[in-house]
Motif scaffolding. Structure first.
Motif, PDB file in Angstrom:
ATOM      1  N   LEU A 212     -30.647   9.103   6.638  1.00  0.00           N
ATOM      2  CA  LEU A 212     -29.392   9.592   6.671  1.00  0.00           C
ATOM      3  C   LEU A 212     -28.296   8.570   6.113  1.00  0.00           C
ATOM      4  O   LEU A 212     -28.283   7.238   6.596  1.00  0.00           O
ATOM      5  CB  LEU A 212     -29.227   9.698   8.308  1.00  0.00           C
ATOM      6  CG  LEU A 212     -27.832  10.002   8.625  1.00  0.00           C
ATOM      7  CD1 LEU A 212     -27.557  11.189   8.293  1.00  0.00           C
ATOM      8  CD2 LEU A 212     -27.745   9.918  10.447  1.00  0.00           C
ATOM      9  N   ARG A 213     -27.449   8.868   5.144  1.00  0.00           N
ATOM     10  CA  ARG A 213     -26.358   8.097   4.644  1.00  0.00           C
ATOM     11  C   ARG A 213     -25.192   8.013   5.732  1.00  0.00           C
ATOM     12  O   ARG A 213     -24.757   8.972   6.250  1.00  0.00           O
ATOM     13  CB  ARG A 213     -25.855   9.121   3.229  1.00  0.00           C
ATOM     14  CG  ARG A 213     -25.163   7.859   2.621  1.00  0.00           C
ATOM     15  CD  ARG A 213     -24.382   8.519   1.350  1.00  0.00           C
ATOM     16  NE  ARG A 213     -23.050   8.995   1.789  1.00  0.00           N
ATOM     17  CZ  ARG A 213     -22.215   9.295   1.159  1.00  0.00           C
ATOM     18  NH1 ARG A 213     -22.213   9.556   0.001  1.00  0.00           N
ATOM     19  NH2 ARG A 213     -20.893   9.906   1.690  1.00  0.00           N
ATOM     20  N   VAL A 214     -25.132   6.864   6.035  1.00  0.00           N
ATOM     21  CA  VAL A 214     -23.976   6.536   6.833  1.00  0.00           C
ATOM     22  C   VAL A 214     -22.682   5.945   6.310  1.00  0.00           C
ATOM     23  O   VAL A 214     -21.648   5.853   7.324  1.00  0.00           O
ATOM     24  CB  VAL A 214     -24.429   5.511   8.110  1.00  0.00           C
ATOM     25  CG1 VAL A 214     -25.523   6.230   8.819  1.00  0.00           C
ATOM     26  CG2 VAL A 214     -25.116   4.232   7.476  1.00  0.00           C
ATOM     27  N   GLY A 215     -22.795   5.692   5.048  1.00  0.00           N
ATOM     28  CA  GLY A 215     -21.460   5.076   4.625  1.00  0.00           C
ATOM     29  C   GLY A 215     -21.618   4.685   3.107  1.00  0.00           C
ATOM     30  O   GLY A 215     -22.755   4.781   2.640  1.00  0.00           O
ATOM     31  N   LEU A 216     -20.530   4.113   2.744  1.00  0.00           N
ATOM     32  CA  LEU A 216     -20.263   3.679   1.300  1.00  0.00           C
ATOM     33  C   LEU A 216     -19.735   2.559   1.155  1.00  0.00           C
ATOM     34  O   LEU A 216     -18.893   1.992   2.036  1.00  0.00           O
ATOM     35  CB  LEU A 216     -19.574   4.575   0.224  1.00  0.00           C
ATOM     36  CG  LEU A 216     -20.100   6.316   0.095  1.00  0.00           C
ATOM     37  CD1 LEU A 216     -18.975   6.966  -0.587  1.00  0.00           C
ATOM     38  CD2 LEU A 216     -21.487   6.115  -0.835  1.00  0.00           C
ATOM     39  N   LEU A 217     -20.455   1.577   0.227  1.00  0.00           N
ATOM     40  CA  LEU A 217     -19.585   0.143  -0.031  1.00  0.00           C
ATOM     41  C   LEU A 217     -19.074   0.409  -1.307  1.00  0.00           C
ATOM     42  O   LEU A 217     -19.555   0.732  -2.475  1.00  0.00           O
ATOM     43  CB  LEU A 217     -20.850  -0.923  -0.180  1.00  0.00           C
ATOM     44  CG  LEU A 217     -21.257  -1.282   1.051  1.00  0.00           C
ATOM     45  CD1 LEU A 217     -22.714  -2.135   0.745  1.00  0.00           C
ATOM     46  CD2 LEU A 217     -20.115  -2.177   1.848  1.00  0.00           C
ATOM     47  N   ARG A 218     -17.712   0.494  -1.269  1.00  0.00           N
ATOM     48  CA  ARG A 218     -16.759   1.133  -2.301  1.00  0.00           C
ATOM     49  C   ARG A 218     -16.016  -0.271  -3.073  1.00  0.00           C
ATOM     50  O   ARG A 218     -15.735  -1.112  -2.647  1.00  0.00           O
ATOM     51  CB  ARG A 218     -15.605   1.948  -1.801  1.00  0.00           C
ATOM     52  CG  ARG A 218     -16.498   3.007  -1.085  1.00  0.00           C
ATOM     53  CD  ARG A 218     -15.385   4.320  -0.755  1.00  0.00           C
ATOM     54  NE  ARG A 218     -15.576   5.083  -1.886  1.00  0.00           N
ATOM     55  CZ  ARG A 218     -14.945   6.146  -2.213  1.00  0.00           C
ATOM     56  NH1 ARG A 218     -14.081   6.695  -1.281  1.00  0.00           N
ATOM     57  NH2 ARG A 218     -14.927   6.727  -3.319  1.00  0.00           N
ATOM     58  N   ILE A 219     -15.949   0.217  -4.704  1.00  0.00           N
ATOM     59  CA  ILE A 219     -15.451  -0.920  -5.418  1.00  0.00           C
ATOM     60  C   ILE A 219     -13.986  -0.728  -5.048  1.00  0.00           C
ATOM     61  O   ILE A 219     -13.335   0.507  -4.945  1.00  0.00           O
ATOM     62  CB  ILE A 219     -15.685  -0.498  -6.823  1.00  0.00           C
ATOM     63  CG1 ILE A 219     -17.339  -0.751  -7.270  1.00  0.00           C
ATOM     64  CG2 ILE A 219     -15.014  -1.538  -7.870  1.00  0.00           C
ATOM     65  CD1 ILE A 219     -17.866  -0.256  -8.673  1.00  0.00           C
ATOM     66  N   PRO A 220     -13.509  -2.050  -4.825  1.00  0.00           N
ATOM     67  CA  PRO A 220     -11.687  -1.830  -4.258  1.00  0.00           C
ATOM     68  C   PRO A 220     -10.951  -2.087  -5.439  1.00  0.00           C
ATOM     69  O   PRO A 220     -11.024  -2.648  -6.446  1.00  0.00           O
ATOM     70  CB  PRO A 220     -11.682  -2.944  -3.291  1.00  0.00           C
ATOM     71  CG  PRO A 220     -12.864  -4.081  -3.742  1.00  0.00           C
ATOM     72  CD  PRO A 220     -13.953  -3.450  -4.666  1.00  0.00           C
ATOM     73  N   ILE A 221      -9.738  -2.029  -5.110  1.00  0.00           N
ATOM     74  CA  ILE A 221      -8.560  -2.508  -5.670  1.00  0.00           C
ATOM     75  C   ILE A 221      -7.653  -3.150  -4.631  1.00  0.00           C
ATOM     76  O   ILE A 221      -7.762  -2.800  -3.412  1.00  0.00           O
ATOM     77  CB  ILE A 221      -7.645  -1.479  -6.521  1.00  0.00           C
ATOM     78  CG1 ILE A 221      -7.127  -0.427  -5.637  1.00  0.00           C
ATOM     79  CG2 ILE A 221      -8.293  -0.965  -7.742  1.00  0.00           C
ATOM     80  CD1 ILE A 221      -6.104   0.648  -6.015  1.00  0.00           C
ATOM     81  N   PHE A 222      -6.945  -4.319  -4.818  1.00  0.00           N
ATOM     82  CA  PHE A 222      -6.250  -5.297  -3.860  1.00  0.00           C
ATOM     83  C   PHE A 222      -4.852  -4.792  -3.811  1.00  0.00           C
ATOM     84  O   PHE A 222      -4.302  -4.950  -5.192  1.00  0.00           O
ATOM     85  CB  PHE A 222      -6.758  -6.596  -4.084  1.00  0.00           C
ATOM     86  CG  PHE A 222      -8.209  -6.910  -4.193  1.00  0.00           C
ATOM     87  CD1 PHE A 222      -8.766  -6.967  -2.895  1.00  0.00           C
ATOM     88  CD2 PHE A 222      -8.818  -6.804  -5.240  1.00  0.00           C
ATOM     89  CE1 PHE A 222     -10.391  -7.290  -2.787  1.00  0.00           C
ATOM     90  CE2 PHE A 222     -10.255  -6.943  -5.061  1.00  0.00           C
ATOM     91  CZ  PHE A 222     -11.016  -7.333  -3.937  1.00  0.00           C
ATOM     92  N   VAL A 223      -4.081  -4.653  -2.916  1.00  0.00           N
ATOM     93  CA  VAL A 223      -2.828  -4.457  -2.779  1.00  0.00           C
ATOM     94  C   VAL A 223      -1.992  -5.410  -1.978  1.00  0.00           C
ATOM     95  O   VAL A 223      -2.540  -5.404  -0.696  1.00  0.00           O
ATOM     96  CB  VAL A 223      -2.423  -2.770  -2.534  1.00  0.00           C
ATOM     97  CG1 VAL A 223      -1.107  -2.587  -2.701  1.00  0.00           C
ATOM     98  CG2 VAL A 223      -3.301  -1.886  -3.312  1.00  0.00           C
ATOM     99  N   ARG A 224      -0.811  -6.004  -2.306  1.00  0.00           N
ATOM    100  CA  ARG A 224      -0.094  -6.472  -1.477  1.00  0.00           C
ATOM    101  C   ARG A 224       1.296  -5.721  -1.123  1.00  0.00           C
ATOM    102  O   ARG A 224       1.604  -5.092  -2.191  1.00  0.00           O
ATOM    103  CB  ARG A 224       0.540  -7.981  -2.116  1.00  0.00           C
ATOM    104  CG  ARG A 224      -0.345  -9.062  -2.341  1.00  0.00           C
ATOM    105  CD  ARG A 224       0.284 -10.379  -2.381  1.00  0.00           C
ATOM    106  NE  ARG A 224       1.008 -10.309  -3.630  1.00  0.00           N
ATOM    107  CZ  ARG A 224       1.887 -11.209  -3.995  1.00  0.00           C
ATOM    108  NH1 ARG A 224       2.069 -12.365  -3.279  1.00  0.00           N
ATOM    109  NH2 ARG A 224       2.606 -10.981  -5.250  1.00  0.00           N
ATOM    110  N   LEU A 225       1.467  -5.363   0.118  1.00  0.00           N
ATOM    111  CA  LEU A 225       2.648  -4.691   0.421  1.00  0.00           C
ATOM    112  C   LEU A 225       3.905  -5.450   0.746  1.00  0.00           C
ATOM    113  O   LEU A 225       3.913  -6.281   1.438  1.00  0.00           O
ATOM    114  CB  LEU A 225       2.423  -3.797   1.771  1.00  0.00           C
ATOM    115  CG  LEU A 225       1.173  -3.148   1.440  1.00  0.00           C
ATOM    116  CD1 LEU A 225       0.841  -2.475   2.953  1.00  0.00           C
ATOM    117  CD2 LEU A 225       1.136  -2.018   0.438  1.00  0.00           C
ATOM    118  N   PHE A 226       4.993  -4.964  -0.037  1.00  0.00           N
ATOM    119  CA  PHE A 226       6.394  -5.771   0.239  1.00  0.00           C
ATOM    120  C   PHE A 226       7.275  -4.803   0.937  1.00  0.00           C
ATOM    121  O   PHE A 226       7.446  -3.835   0.891  1.00  0.00           O
ATOM    122  CB  PHE A 226       6.966  -6.130  -1.322  1.00  0.00           C
ATOM    123  CG  PHE A 226       6.323  -7.213  -1.858  1.00  0.00           C
ATOM    124  CD1 PHE A 226       6.790  -8.247  -1.988  1.00  0.00           C
ATOM    125  CD2 PHE A 226       5.088  -6.992  -2.455  1.00  0.00           C
ATOM    126  CE1 PHE A 226       6.148  -9.560  -2.658  1.00  0.00           C
ATOM    127  CE2 PHE A 226       4.349  -8.040  -3.268  1.00  0.00           C
ATOM    128  CZ  PHE A 226       4.898  -9.185  -3.088  1.00  0.00           C
TER     129      PHE A 226
END
Length: 361
Positions: A212-226
């Motif tokens: 049973l698939r329970v999730g994904l490990l996803r390639i990210p992008i990183f964001v700083r919020l101002f």
């Protein structure tokens, strides 16, 4: 007297039946005396079957790959009534593993996400299965997965599965006290599926049927919020697969983090600039995987340049805004009316003007 014995085999101390267990009724010398009715000596979808036998003392044997290391369970019964029942409990355990995409991306193409799976039978592990780094929480117990081997996690301890005390309530599921799985693999972003908490009978039915698939490990992008004053108000990661462009990143942030970006103002940000390496991206610009972005609220600034003597607008004045901290500038040129509109990030800026008539000013 011919007696009817109803046998129920469950996955853990629960109401989840184990399908496909073969049930036999044996005498003390090991002879099989149970008389099954057609296919009824094999448990059905509810984990139940019936066997018939004469009154007396017997051993009920159930065989199934999930029934412990030997693949079978035994329990002694005394048949002396026309109808009797017995419940046999399979160890409730799961194995957690990773599967990476088998297809190698073409040059310049994006990589695929890594999937996270659970299975109840070690024989169901694919040959390409990899260990998981993370943790599984069952009730108050927490099991750390170090990534050195495929992790086996018991959903119930032996004392929790003891059914001899008939007064004990039977929970709806082995994870009735709470089941949570979280993964931490390099810089990948953990995104659980709906069934990751095994919160419904349909999830356990799927788990017993196969991985049973329970999730994904996803390639990210990183964001700083101002924020509106140019201050950093938060950091987050977004799945790169769903955010190929700066416009897609901005849309997600406005929908989910608009109030945070306008922190303390009681309003939401409607225009958001996405910056990569100090440069403002256009909505259609591509966003690379694993890149670091800055997200800043944007505002429109109206600049009017006029002569001091008669107030006539001055055209073709180069206007730019610089940030005291050295952040990128925003620029424009005045029209014939001496007016220009500049879209800039919220916060303090220094205004600069350049034109031959302004020399020495």
């Amino acid at each position: 007297v011919l007696c009817r014995l109803r046998v129920r085999v469950t996955f853990g101390r629960s109401c989840v039946g184990l399908r496909g267990a073969e049930v036999s009724l044996l005498t003390d010398d090991g002879a099989e005396v149970g008389i099954g009715q057609g296919s009824e000596s094999v448990t059905d979808d509810s984990g139940e079957c019936e066997v018939l036998g004469l009154a007396g003392r017997f051993t009920v044997v159930a065989r199934h790959p999930l029934l412990g290391d030997r693949g079978e369970l035994e329990v002694e019964v005394q048949l002396q009534r026309l109808c009797s029942e017995v419940t046999m409990v399979a160890p409730a355990k799961v194995y957690a593993f990773l599967l990476r995409s088998s297809a190698q991306p073409e040059e310049g193409a994006r990589q695929s996400d890594t999937s996270v799976w659970l299975c109840a039978d070690r024989r169901q592990l694919p040959a390409e299965a990899l260990p998981v780094v993370g943790r599984i929480t069952v009730g108050e117990r927490e099991v750390e997965m170090q990534g050195s081997d495929i992790a086996r996690v018991d959903l119930q301890l032996d004392d929790e599965a003891d059914l001899e005390e008939e007064s004990r309530p039977v929970p709806a599921l082995p994870s009735s006290e709470g089941f949570r799985l979280s993964c931490d693999y390099a810089d990948l972003l953990w995104q659980p599926d709906d069934g990751a908490e095994l919160s419904g009978a349909q999830h356990f039915a799927a788990l017993l049927a196969g991985p049973l698939r329970v999730g994904l490990l996803r390639i990210p992008i990183f964001v700083r919020l101002f924020g509106l004053q140019g201050e950093v108000v938060g950091q987050l990661r977004l799945p790169a697969e769903e955010h190929h462009s700066a416009g897609a990143v901005a849309a997600t942030l406005i929908a989910k983090e608009g109030s945070l970006l306008a922190k303390g103002r009681g309003q939401r940000v409607k225009d958001l600039g996405i910056f990569l390496g100090g440069a403002l991206l256009r909505a259609e610009d591509d966003v690379p995987e694993r890149c670091s972005l800055d997200a800043k609220p944007m505002a429109s600034l109206r600049v009017e340049v006029a002569s001091q003597c008669c107030g006539t607008g001055l055209a073709d004045v180069h206007v730019w805004l610089g940030h005291p901290s050295g952040q990128p500038c925003f620029e424009g040129r005045t029209a014939y009316s001496g007016v220009c509109e500049i879209l800039a990030s919220a916060g303090a800026h220094e205004a600069h003007l350049a034109h031959p008539l302004l020399a020495g000013c």
